[in-house]
Design a protein around this motif. Structure first.
Motif, mmCIF file in Angstrom:
data_model
loop_
_atom_site.group_PDB
_atom_site.id
_atom_site.type_symbol
_atom_site.label_atom_id
_atom_site.label_comp_id
_atom_site.label_asym_id
_atom_site.label_seq_id
_atom_site.Cartn_x
_atom_site.Cartn_y
_atom_site.Cartn_z
ATOM 1 N N GLN A 26 -9.223 0.124 -1.389
ATOM 2 C CA GLN A 26 -8.608 -0.279 -0.160
ATOM 3 C C GLN A 26 -9.927 -0.147 0.769
ATOM 4 O O GLN A 26 -10.071 -0.965 1.713
ATOM 5 N N SER A 42 -5.184 1.594 -4.650
ATOM 6 C CA SER A 42 -5.437 2.433 -3.418
ATOM 7 C C SER A 42 -7.149 2.703 -3.518
ATOM 8 O O SER A 42 -7.598 2.754 -2.142
ATOM 9 N N THR A 70 0.960 -1.064 0.105
ATOM 10 C CA THR A 70 0.072 -0.015 -0.188
ATOM 11 C C THR A 70 0.906 1.420 -0.047
ATOM 12 O O THR A 70 0.340 2.164 -0.590
ATOM 13 N N ALA A 113 0.497 4.017 -3.099
ATOM 14 C CA ALA A 113 0.020 5.455 -2.507
ATOM 15 C C ALA A 113 1.019 6.412 -3.103
ATOM 16 O O ALA A 113 0.585 7.650 -3.269
ATOM 17 N N GLU A 173 -5.301 8.839 -8.241
ATOM 18 C CA GLU A 173 -5.118 7.768 -7.407
ATOM 19 C C GLU A 173 -5.027 6.291 -8.010
ATOM 20 O O GLU A 173 -5.826 6.034 -8.922
#
Length: 331
Positions: A161, A158, A143, A147, A154
């Motif tokens: 999530q 991500s 992650t 990120a 984005e």
């Protein structure tokens, strides 16, 4: 080389897995070949391979991964960690009365197949990987990597999530969302160079579907095929499928003892020349002499996107059958 057996009709059945029901579809007789699908798919993703592998002399079995289709959908997010899915793979082989199998996966199924082979070489005698290359466990926390990608955009992993966030985009119009997602990653309908990348969303309230193509299905996907996929997800919802993405950090922790580990069994890789999974993970493919020392068949299909066994079924079937026939015979 195995003598082809007459292909029989598809046989649906359910077995008892570690988390409950595992629905599978099988065709043919002979050495067992387990087919593992990815996101957002089902056993139906292998509809072209089941009869072809049966005709080539194999018992081909495609299951709904837990969280999908007619398989059980545990409520707990951590029930979808990789170790649990590997145990489903093992349970499937055992329930079918076999001691060993070849395992072949596509997309997330490629990762499931790879880790199944890594953790249980005594069961999975060979492994085939479609679209997503093998990258050994290890490296930075997933992650954290995702990120940092995209700047003011984005990355879709991500975006997936937070529980409920992606579901709120997908579930009001499952059929339309799936049609756009399939088209976005298909060779004949994907955005052209210079258009917004459908793997990203705007950080200020954007959605993935904002960047999907509209107006036509990819050539490999009929309205009937889309009905099958949409019908399953309209019934089950999307959370079970998305929970696979929500376990990537757990997988990173669980698999830390296997950091950098190669898969030594005979292996195959087939990627699409226009698939971002192939281009973004070019370093992983280049590392195959070290990470897949048993690699015996590797192919990049030009002008193919991500859904490779559905976009190019005849070529994939031919490559799979040739590779399977080259493997050492079962005891």
């Amino acid at each position: 080389m195995h003598q082809p057996a007459p292909a029989t009709d598809l046989r649906h059945r359910a077995i008892e897995g570690p988390a409950g029901r595992l629905h599978l579809v099988e065709q043919g007789t002979g050495p067992l070949v387990v087919l593992v699908h990815g996101f957002p798919e089902s056993w139906y993703s292998w509809r072209h391979q089941l009869p072809a592998l049966a005709a080539a002399g194999y018992r081909a079995v495609a299951a709904d991964v837990r969280g999908y289709g007619r398989s059980s959908k545990p409520a707990a997010t951590d029930a979808y960690r990789m170790l649990a899915l590997v145990e489903d793979s093992v349970a499937l082989v055992r329930a079918l009365g076999e001691e060993t199998a070849v395992i072949i996966g596509h997309d997330w199924g490629s990762n499931i197949a790879a880790i199944s082979a890594l953790l249980h070489p005594e069961i999975f005698r060979a492994v085939g990987l479609l679209s997503v290359p093998y990258a050994p466990p290890g490296g930075p926390r997933p992650t954290d990597v995702f990120a940092r990608m995209g700047g003011d955009q984005e990355f879709y992993v991500s975006y997936f999530q937070e529980p409920g966030r992606a579901e709120a985009e997908m579930e009001p119009d499952v059929r339309g969302w799936l049609a756009g997602f399939f088209a976005a990653l298909s060779a004949d309908t994907m955005p052209t160079q210079g258009e917004p990348d459908p793997h990203f969303v705007d950080r200020t309230g954007g959605h993935l579907r904002d960047r999907f193509p509209h107006g036509r299905l990819p050539s490999w996907l009929t309205e009937g095929d889309l009905d099958v996929y949409a019908g399953e997800f309209e019934r089950t919802g999307m959370t079970g499928a998305l929970n696979r993405y929500r376990n990537m950090d757990r997988d990173w922790e669980d698999l830390a003892p296997y950091s950098g580990a190669p898969i030594k069994q005979p292996s195959l890789f087939i990627g699409g020349g226009l698939d971002a999974s192939t281009t973004w993970m070019a370093d992983a493919i280049n590392a195959y002499p070290a990470t897949l020392p048993g690699l015996t068949s590797s192919h990049i299909l030009d002008d193919s996107g991500h859904w490779i066994q559905q976009e190019r079924p005849d070529e994939v079937n031919r490559l799979l059958a040739a590779w399977l026939n080259s493997l050492p015979p079962t005891a």
